[in-house]
Design a protein around this motif. Structure first.
Motif, PDB file in Angstrom:
ATOM      1  N   MET A 125       5.484  -1.323  -1.436  1.00  0.00           N
ATOM      2  CA  MET A 125       5.044  -0.083  -0.813  1.00  0.00           C
ATOM      3  C   MET A 125       5.959   0.221   0.372  1.00  0.00           C
ATOM      4  O   MET A 125       5.949  -0.507   1.368  1.00  0.00           O
ATOM      5  N   ILE A 126       6.765   1.287   0.230  1.00  0.00           N
ATOM      6  CA  ILE A 126       7.677   1.723   1.298  1.00  0.00           C
ATOM      7  C   ILE A 126       6.945   2.852   2.019  1.00  0.00           C
ATOM      8  O   ILE A 126       6.613   3.864   1.401  1.00  0.00           O
ATOM      9  N   HIS A 127       6.669   2.667   3.309  1.00  0.00           N
ATOM     10  CA  HIS A 127       5.834   3.698   3.955  1.00  0.00           C
ATOM     11  C   HIS A 127       6.131   3.896   5.427  1.00  0.00           C
ATOM     12  O   HIS A 127       6.706   3.026   6.094  1.00  0.00           O
ATOM     13  N   ASP A 128       5.744   5.069   5.919  1.00  0.00           N
ATOM     14  CA  ASP A 128       5.698   5.316   7.357  1.00  0.00           C
ATOM     15  C   ASP A 128       4.223   5.513   7.720  1.00  0.00           C
ATOM     16  O   ASP A 128       3.348   5.048   6.987  1.00  0.00           O
ATOM     17  N   ASP A 129       3.962   6.228   8.818  1.00  0.00           N
ATOM     18  CA  ASP A 129       2.561   6.368   9.241  1.00  0.00           C
ATOM     19  C   ASP A 129       1.769   7.349   8.379  1.00  0.00           C
ATOM     20  O   ASP A 129       0.542   7.402   8.464  1.00  0.00           O
ATOM     21  N   HIS A 130       2.481   8.121   7.562  1.00  0.00           N
ATOM     22  CA  HIS A 130       1.797   9.188   6.814  1.00  0.00           C
ATOM     23  C   HIS A 130       1.815   9.029   5.305  1.00  0.00           C
ATOM     24  O   HIS A 130       0.871   9.423   4.632  1.00  0.00           O
ATOM     25  N   ALA A 131       2.923   8.495   4.781  1.00  0.00           N
ATOM     26  CA  ALA A 131       3.099   8.548   3.332  1.00  0.00           C
ATOM     27  C   ALA A 131       3.816   7.313   2.818  1.00  0.00           C
ATOM     28  O   ALA A 131       4.490   6.595   3.557  1.00  0.00           O
ATOM     29  N   ALA A 132       3.663   7.101   1.509  1.00  0.00           N
ATOM     30  CA  ALA A 132       4.259   5.928   0.879  1.00  0.00           C
ATOM     31  C   ALA A 132       4.892   6.286  -0.454  1.00  0.00           C
ATOM     32  O   ALA A 132       4.477   7.234  -1.130  1.00  0.00           O
ATOM     33  N   VAL A 133       5.887   5.497  -0.788  1.00  0.00           N
ATOM     34  CA  VAL A 133       6.462   5.507  -2.125  1.00  0.00           C
ATOM     35  C   VAL A 133       6.238   4.113  -2.682  1.00  0.00           C
ATOM     36  O   VAL A 133       6.369   3.123  -1.959  1.00  0.00           O
ATOM     37  N   LEU A 134       5.856   4.033  -3.956  1.00  0.00           N
ATOM     38  CA  LEU A 134       5.603   2.728  -4.575  1.00  0.00           C
ATOM     39  C   LEU A 134       6.720   2.386  -5.554  1.00  0.00           C
ATOM     40  O   LEU A 134       7.175   3.248  -6.308  1.00  0.00           O
ATOM     41  N   VAL A 135       7.141   1.132  -5.546  1.00  0.00           N
ATOM     42  CA  VAL A 135       8.130   0.661  -6.505  1.00  0.00           C
ATOM     43  C   VAL A 135       7.417  -0.187  -7.554  1.00  0.00           C
ATOM     44  O   VAL A 135       6.749  -1.169  -7.217  1.00  0.00           O
ATOM     45  N   ASP A 136       7.546   0.179  -8.807  1.00  0.00           N
ATOM     46  CA  ASP A 136       7.029  -0.575  -9.958  1.00  0.00           C
ATOM     47  C   ASP A 136       5.515  -0.848  -9.906  1.00  0.00           C
ATOM     48  O   ASP A 136       5.076  -2.014  -9.953  1.00  0.00           O
TER      49      ASP A 136
END
Ligand SMILES: [Zn+2]
Length: 255
Positions: free
Chosen positions: A18-29
């Motif tokens: 889970m790549i994220h900042d304080d607001h949003a995330a992108v998920l890998v696999d």
């Protein structure tokens, strides 16, 4: 805004990153939706995108459910086996994410599967099931030469970059690596640290690429110690990196 990257343990041994900042995330696999949805909820953040390294179910099975909740773009290798893909990628492509703000390059790394890709920049490498800590993926759809080439290309990325692998296999990989390279002090040290982390229930990832170069036998196939080990396993083994790789991979597969 600071970007953080956290593992979400999923299924038997997978990590969804889970790549994220304080607001949003992108998920890998995301091979499993439920754990990913829980993690997003726990952080109070929303999902803005999904990255996929390869088509295996344990890396993509959670996507349809996630898309029900968050209709986001899905970036992954151009491969019809990934039905949810919206942005097919190939070698040399760039993924520009807005939230979290991040740019990743795409490299084709076939071997584990024919269309496997790796996402990377100067500080992070998402290599799915191509490179594991102290190990590498099985050759389901590729040749030893392809996998050796993929690993060579990853090995040339920034040594300080952190490697985010698709599975927690490090402890078993250490046992195998020590059996073929028993006199590598960096490996002995890493094995000890890994045993401690696992005893405490902690992930052994990420790890720097530089540390992997010192300890991962599959990244060290040109070194005399590994060539000698391969020739001890199979006296007919040649001395090229691909032959040494193939011999080590076959031995690992047999265990
Ligand atoms: Zn896989």
């Amino acid at each position: 805004m600071t970007i953080r990257i956290e593992p979400i343990p999923a299924l038997e041994s997978n990590y969804i990153w889970m790549i994220h900042d304080d607001h949003a995330a992108v998920l890998v696999d995301p091979g499993c939706a439920e754990v990913a949805l829980s993690a997003l909820k726990a952080h109070g953040i929303s999902l803005t995108g999904i990255l996929v390294t390869h088509h295996h179910a344990d890396h993509i099975a959670g996507i349809p459910r996630l898309l029900e909740e968050y209709p986001v773009p899905v970036w992954g290798p151009a491969d019809e086996r990934i039905a949810t893909l919206t942005h097919p990628l190939q070698e040399g492509d760039t993924v520009d994410l807005d939230s979290p703000k991040l740019t990743l390059e795409v490299m084709a790394t076939p071997g584990h599967t024919s269309s496997h890709i790796t996402f990377f920049n100067d500080t992070m490498i998402f290599c799915g099931d191509t490179l594991f800590s102290i190990g590498c993926g099985r050759l389901f759809e590729g040749t030893p030469a392809q996998m050796q080439n993929a690993l060579d290309r990853i090995a040339r990325l920034a040594p300080d970059a952190l490697v985010y692998c698709g599975h927690e296999y490090t402890e078993a990989n250490c046992a195998f690596a020590l059996s073929v390279e028993p006199n590598n002090p960096a490996l002995a040290q890493r094995a000890q640290a890994v045993a401690q982390l696992r005893a405490n229930g902690q992930p052994t990832l990420p790890v720097t690429l530089g540390d992997e170069l010192k300890t991962n036998p599959f990244l060290r196939t040109r070194l005399p110690s590994l060539i000698a080990a391969a020739r001890q396993i199979d006296p007919d083994c040649g001395t090229t990196a691909t032959e040494v790789f193939a011999t080590l991979r076959a031995l690992k597969d047999s265990r």
